[in-house]
Design a protein around this motif. Structure first.
Motif, short mmCIF file in Angstrom:
data_model
loop_
_atom_site.label_atom_id
_atom_site.label_comp_id
_atom_site.label_asym_id
_atom_site.label_seq_id
_atom_site.Cartn_x
_atom_site.Cartn_y
_atom_site.Cartn_z
N ALA A 67 -2.45 9.93 1.76
CA ALA A 67 -2.65 8.51 2.10
C ALA A 67 -1.30 7.87 2.45
O ALA A 67 -1.21 7.09 3.40
CB ALA A 67 -3.31 7.78 0.95
N TYR A 68 -0.27 8.22 1.72
CA TYR A 68 1.06 7.68 1.98
C TYR A 68 1.52 8.04 3.39
O TYR A 68 2.06 7.18 4.11
CB TYR A 68 2.05 8.19 0.94
N ARG A 69 1.30 9.28 3.81
CA ARG A 69 1.68 9.69 5.17
C ARG A 69 0.94 8.86 6.23
O ARG A 69 1.53 8.44 7.23
CB ARG A 69 1.43 11.19 5.38
N LEU A 70 -0.35 8.65 6.01
CA LEU A 70 -1.12 7.83 6.96
C LEU A 70 -0.57 6.41 7.02
O LEU A 70 -0.45 5.83 8.10
CB LEU A 70 -2.60 7.79 6.55
N LEU A 71 -0.27 5.85 5.87
CA LEU A 71 0.26 4.48 5.82
C LEU A 71 1.63 4.38 6.49
O LEU A 71 1.94 3.38 7.14
CB LEU A 71 0.33 4.00 4.38
N ARG A 84 0.83 -1.21 0.00
CA ARG A 84 0.00 0.00 0.00
C ARG A 84 0.87 1.26 0.00
O ARG A 84 0.54 2.23 -0.67
CB ARG A 84 -0.95 0.00 1.20
N LYS A 85 1.96 1.23 0.73
CA LYS A 85 2.87 2.37 0.73
C LYS A 85 3.45 2.60 -0.67
O LYS A 85 3.51 3.74 -1.13
CB LYS A 85 4.01 2.15 1.73
N GLU A 86 3.86 1.52 -1.32
CA GLU A 86 4.41 1.63 -2.67
C GLU A 86 3.38 2.18 -3.65
O GLU A 86 3.70 3.00 -4.50
CB GLU A 86 4.93 0.28 -3.17
N GLU A 87 2.14 1.72 -3.52
CA GLU A 87 1.07 2.16 -4.42
C GLU A 87 0.76 3.65 -4.29
O GLU A 87 0.39 4.30 -5.25
CB GLU A 87 -0.22 1.38 -4.14
N THR A 88 0.89 4.18 -3.08
CA THR A 88 0.47 5.56 -2.84
C THR A 88 1.62 6.56 -2.80
O THR A 88 1.36 7.77 -2.83
CB THR A 88 -0.29 5.65 -1.50
N ARG A 89 2.84 6.10 -2.76
CA ARG A 89 4.01 6.98 -2.56
C ARG A 89 4.00 8.18 -3.51
O ARG A 89 4.18 9.31 -3.09
CB ARG A 89 5.29 6.19 -2.72
N ASN A 90 3.82 7.97 -4.79
CA ASN A 90 3.93 9.05 -5.77
C ASN A 90 2.60 9.65 -6.19
O ASN A 90 2.59 10.66 -6.87
CB ASN A 90 4.67 8.55 -7.02
N TYR A 91 1.49 9.02 -5.79
CA TYR A 91 0.20 9.45 -6.31
C TYR A 91 -0.75 10.04 -5.26
O TYR A 91 -1.56 10.90 -5.58
CB TYR A 91 -0.50 8.29 -7.03
#
Length: 139
Positions: free
Chosen positions: A118-122, A107-114
């Motif tokens: 969400a990435y911060r929450l993860l 999930r972190k990889e999926e959201t990192r650039n987009y």
């Protein structure tokens, strides 16, 4: 002799009454639904997913748990989700924990650039466990 019998009877009665007291409620006695409502900041903003969804997304098999809840925020782009699983045994706890850690990493990889929010929450989330209960709360 009568006094000794009376004293013995009283002691036995006290022991029986002490044994009949209700045991304190442990985390594993509380239904997952109630535990989840207490843990989430805004439980009404989450929608439930099925056991099939849980398996498809995490690989956690229904044979490994006795109870599971998988919720995601109505706003799917927020990244908020909650997974709470009661494992069947200690070996299942380990498998579930590893699967959730892998899922969190994905999930972190999926959201990192987009999806930076969400990435911060993860990044702030972590897989936790207590006895047979394993959880991942992203909120």
């Amino acid at each position: 002799m009568k006094n000794k019998l009376l004293l013995l009877f009283l002691l036995f009665s006290l022991l029986v009454m002490a044994g009949c007291q209700a045991a304190p409620e442990t985390q594993s006695d509380i239904p997952l639904q109630e535990t989840m409502r207490q843990a989430l900041k805004d439980p009404d903003a989450f929608i439930p997913y099925t056991a099939e969804d849980l398996y498809d997304l995490t690989g956690i098999s229904p044979e490994d748990y006795s109870e599971a809840l998988f919720l995601r925020d109505r706003d799917t782009l927020s990244g908020r989700e909650a997974i709470l699983i009661r494992a069947k045994d200690a070996q299942a706890v380990q498998r579930i924990k590893e699967a959730l850690e892998h899922y969190l990493s994905q999930r972190k990889e999926e959201t990192r650039n987009y999806l930076p929010n969400a990435y911060r929450l993860l990044c702030d989330a972590a897989v936790q466990y207590d006895g047979l209960t394993v959880s991942l709360l992203v909120q």
